[in-house]
Structure formats: structure tokens, C-alpha cells
Design an enzyme around this catalytic site. Sequence first.
Site, mmCIF file in Angstrom:
data_model
loop_
_atom_site.group_PDB
_atom_site.id
_atom_site.type_symbol
_atom_site.label_atom_id
_atom_site.label_comp_id
_atom_site.label_asym_id
_atom_site.label_seq_id
_atom_site.Cartn_x
_atom_site.Cartn_y
_atom_site.Cartn_z
ATOM 1 C CD GLU A 236 -5.910 -9.014 -1.690
ATOM 2 O OE1 GLU A 236 -6.132 -10.226 -1.901
ATOM 3 O OE2 GLU A 236 -6.570 -8.346 -0.890
ATOM 4 C CB CYS A 270 -4.227 -15.663 -6.916
ATOM 5 S SG CYS A 270 -5.837 -14.860 -6.916
#
Length: 491
Positions: A236, A270
Site C-alpha cells: 500500500e 496517502c
Amino acid sequence: MSHDHESAPSAAAAAHAEGAPAEGGAAQVQQAYGRLRTAWREQGGLDYKTRMKLLDDVMKWVRKNRQELITALNSDYGHRSPHETLMAEVFTVVDDIKHIRAHLAEWMAEQPRPVAATFKPGTARVIWQPIGVVGVIAPWNYPFQLGILPVVAAISAGCRVMIKPSEFSPATGGIFRRIATEVLPPDVFAVVEGGVDVSAEFSRQPFDHLFFTGSTSVGRHVMRAASEHLTPVTLELGGKSPAIVHKDHSLAQACARIVAGKGFNAGQTCIAPDYVLVHEDKRDALVAELQKQFAAQYPTVAANPDYTAVINQRHYDRLQAWLQDARDRGAKVVQCNPAGETLDPAVRKLPLTLVLDCPDDATVLQDEIFGPVLPIVTYRELDGAIAYVNERPRPLALYYFDWNKKRQEQVLQNTWSGGVTLNDTILHFSQLELPFGGVGPSGMGAYHGWYGFRTFSHEKGIFSQSRVNGGKLITAPYGKVTDTLLKVMIG
Ligand code: NAD
């Protein structure tokens, strides 16, 4: 997209955090791994009842200890908005666990699959087996959520799991240690803490799956280490997520949502919009609107409890250096400071800062920003905006502001990103039925809800031959019957 590390907090500082003594150092990584591996060998995976109970225990603990989480996150950040902690570290976790518990029985059920006429009356099915002992490496930006969600997903799949929280969020590390002593049994869960050496040793363990959340550059190290044991990885990662605003879209609406997505956690997300692509005729109006919307959401910055600080001095200095780099290359930097406050660099509150007329080689247009800095890039045609995105590494998220369905489809079909939110920002993350993950340099694999269960399960295909079957007809010595059958089968 890399982020440098400050030196790790001292062991003494870590020892002051609440909970059991920290497990740290390479030896402790191996010890914790060995403990879980032994438990796996002796007891295998977790049954349905155990999974449901442990998930419930975690949910109750998180609900009960929300204030402790607020305090820990505030300590890690210097200042972290309590509301953001409640939304991102508490609600998200409770919501995910509730969803998993509501569906787990149905997800775990074996699935009968159709069998082609040739192989009937045999039967086929898929069973979901816990993959085994898994590792989770977490970042500092949502240090609790991004650690506990993969742990919860691993438990939902029946795995035994160990975690390495970020060395830059030591107070949250203390929360994980409390969970290890107060909630999850030592033969199911382990926590190891430490700096890069410990992280590297962690990624070298022969896990059955390794789940990493962090930067693209460190992701490469993790995948290399995992390849030694052919350990499957979920990565991720990050990237530069664009927000494209169509020229017919309401700027007030788009800017309100861009500011909300960028202001949350001061851009240290993110999937925060990394830069805006706007039609060249609308650039100045967009800049004015962004300033207006920032002032509406954050009338002050310095002492505003809603506005989170930059995590540490290293990242604060990095963002200032990138702004200076943009200025040096001729860009115009516009800071949104609605109350005209003098901001103390030691407090590390950096308001939304727009970068205009920025040359392409400036760092803010090359690397993931991961802070409240927002370059504005212009385009002439929508195709040009799409091409701009496609000429760059595939981002983790993409935002498109436009109510026109045809153009939405054009953007969706012709760009590649981990996920998308249309006419808003970051909300695809919170959809429990959607996979969350990147593509290419922004990551591989996905989780949340069922996708997390699947990530940590082995999807085992089983064919059961029936007592009476036609196997003999296609077994050597081959003859006329086989020839005829093959003719029928091949057509
Ligand atoms: P980072 O990559 O610097 O660190 C993440 C973790 O990796 C830490 O626990 C660290 O100890 C560990 N680590 C460091 N070196 C290692 C090595 N050689 N081997 C194994 N592990 C190592 O990331 P960060 O600064 O903590 O987080 C910011 C980055 O994470 C940004 O790029 C952001 O986009 C990304 N991120 C992605 C997601 C997502 O869900 N896709 C979520 C949050 C953050």
C-alpha cells in the site's frame, strides 16, 4: 516519493509509553516470529468463534480507549486534531470491524462452483483457508488505523499476525503494546518496535504474507526482502494523486472538497489530492476560491485545534525546502493564512500553500508532497489533463469534478489509479465494499472488508471426483473411444 527518516526515538522514550515492555531489535523480531510460527504449527488458524470474539474485543477496546488514542496521536504529532483522530483512527476501525463481523460467516462459507459437462458428476468448490503467519509494517501518518486494519483483516481470515509500527509514532506504538497485553493473546498477535534495522529484519522473516504500508521507495526494499522466501506481498504505497476540475464545474464546490481532502491531517494522507489540474481560463478563480474555502474551514491556523501539525521537524523542513526549490525555479508560492498569523516553525503548523506557474522539474511536481502544499497545473483540453496524468507514474487516487456522465466515463476509462472519488476527495477509502489499494508504483493488492479477508486467505480450489466417473475413457492405452471423445471435446 521517498521520505527520509529522522533518527529513531530513544529506547528510553519508548519505554515511557504505556503498556508492556517493547519488543525491539533483530533478536526480538525472530523471537516473536518464532512464537507465532510455533502456535501456527501446533494450533493452525483461528476458528470462526475465535475470530468473532477477538474482533469484538478489539472493537470494544478501541471504543473504550478513544481518549487514549486521541492523547497518543496528539503526542506523536505535536498537535493532531481530536476530531480527525476520532474519524480516522476510531470510527474507521469500528466501522470496518462491524462490517466484517456482519459478513464473516458468509465470507468463510465454502463456495460450490459449476463443473463442465466433461467432468460431471464430479463437483468443484472453493474453500478459504487462513494463509498462516503474516507480517504488517505500518507508517506514521494514520499510525493506528493503518496498523490495526490489516491486523483486523488478518484475524478475520484466521491468521496469526505480527506488526511493526512506525518508529516516528512511538506513542501509538504504546497503544499496540497495550493491545498485545490487554486484548489479543500472545499466540495470535505480536508487536515489535524499532528503527529501519528492525523493519528490515522484520521484512526478512519467512511470513506467509507480508503487508506493507509506506513509501514507494521503501516498498521496493520490502518486496526484494520478501522475494527471498517467495513471500506474497501487499504493498500500500503512495504517489501523486491529481484532482482534475472541469471548466464547467462549480469552483466553490470543487475547492471546498479539495480543501477538505487536503486539510485533513494537514495533507499527510496517502490519498490527499497532491496537485490540481484546472482549465487555464479558470486558474485565477480557482486560486481565489481555494483561499476562500480554506479560510472558511480553518479561519485560524496557529492555535486551531482542528488543524493538525506536520509530524516532525524533518518533514516540516522538507516541505519548506521544496517550496524554496519551487520559488528558485520561478514558481509563485501563495500561502493561505486567513488571520495573517505569525506561525512559529517550532509548532510545525503549515497552512495550505499553493504553488503556481511551477516548472515541471520542481520537486513539488516530481515527488509525492505528503503535506499541505498544493501545486496548481493548468490544461487546455480535458484530453490534455488525461495525458498529463498518464505521462506520470500511476497514482493511488484520482479525483474528477464534473457532473457530466460522458466525460466522467472518459476520465475513468482512460486513466489508471488505485481508486477514484468523483466530485469529492478521499471518500472512496471509507467505502467498505470497495477494494482499497494502488496500481503499479502506487501499490499492489487491496484490502478493506472482504478484500482484506481475501488478501489473508488462501483461495483453495478443490475438485472432488465422483465414485462413478468417465476417467477410464481418457486414460491410456488410448483407443477409438478416446479419439471420439476428444473430437467431441475439442469440436
Ligand atoms: P516509510 O516507507 O518511510 O515507512 C513505513 C514503514 O516502513 C515504517 O514502519 C518503517 O519503519 C518501515 N521501513 C523503513 N525502512 C524499511 C526497510 N528497509 N525495510 C522494511 N521496512 C522499512 O513511509 P512513511 O514515511 O511512514 O509513510 C509515508 C508514505 O506512506 C507515503 O508515501 C504515503 O503515501 C504512504 N502511505 C500509503 C498508504 C496507503 O494506504 N497506500 C497509507 C499511508 C501512507
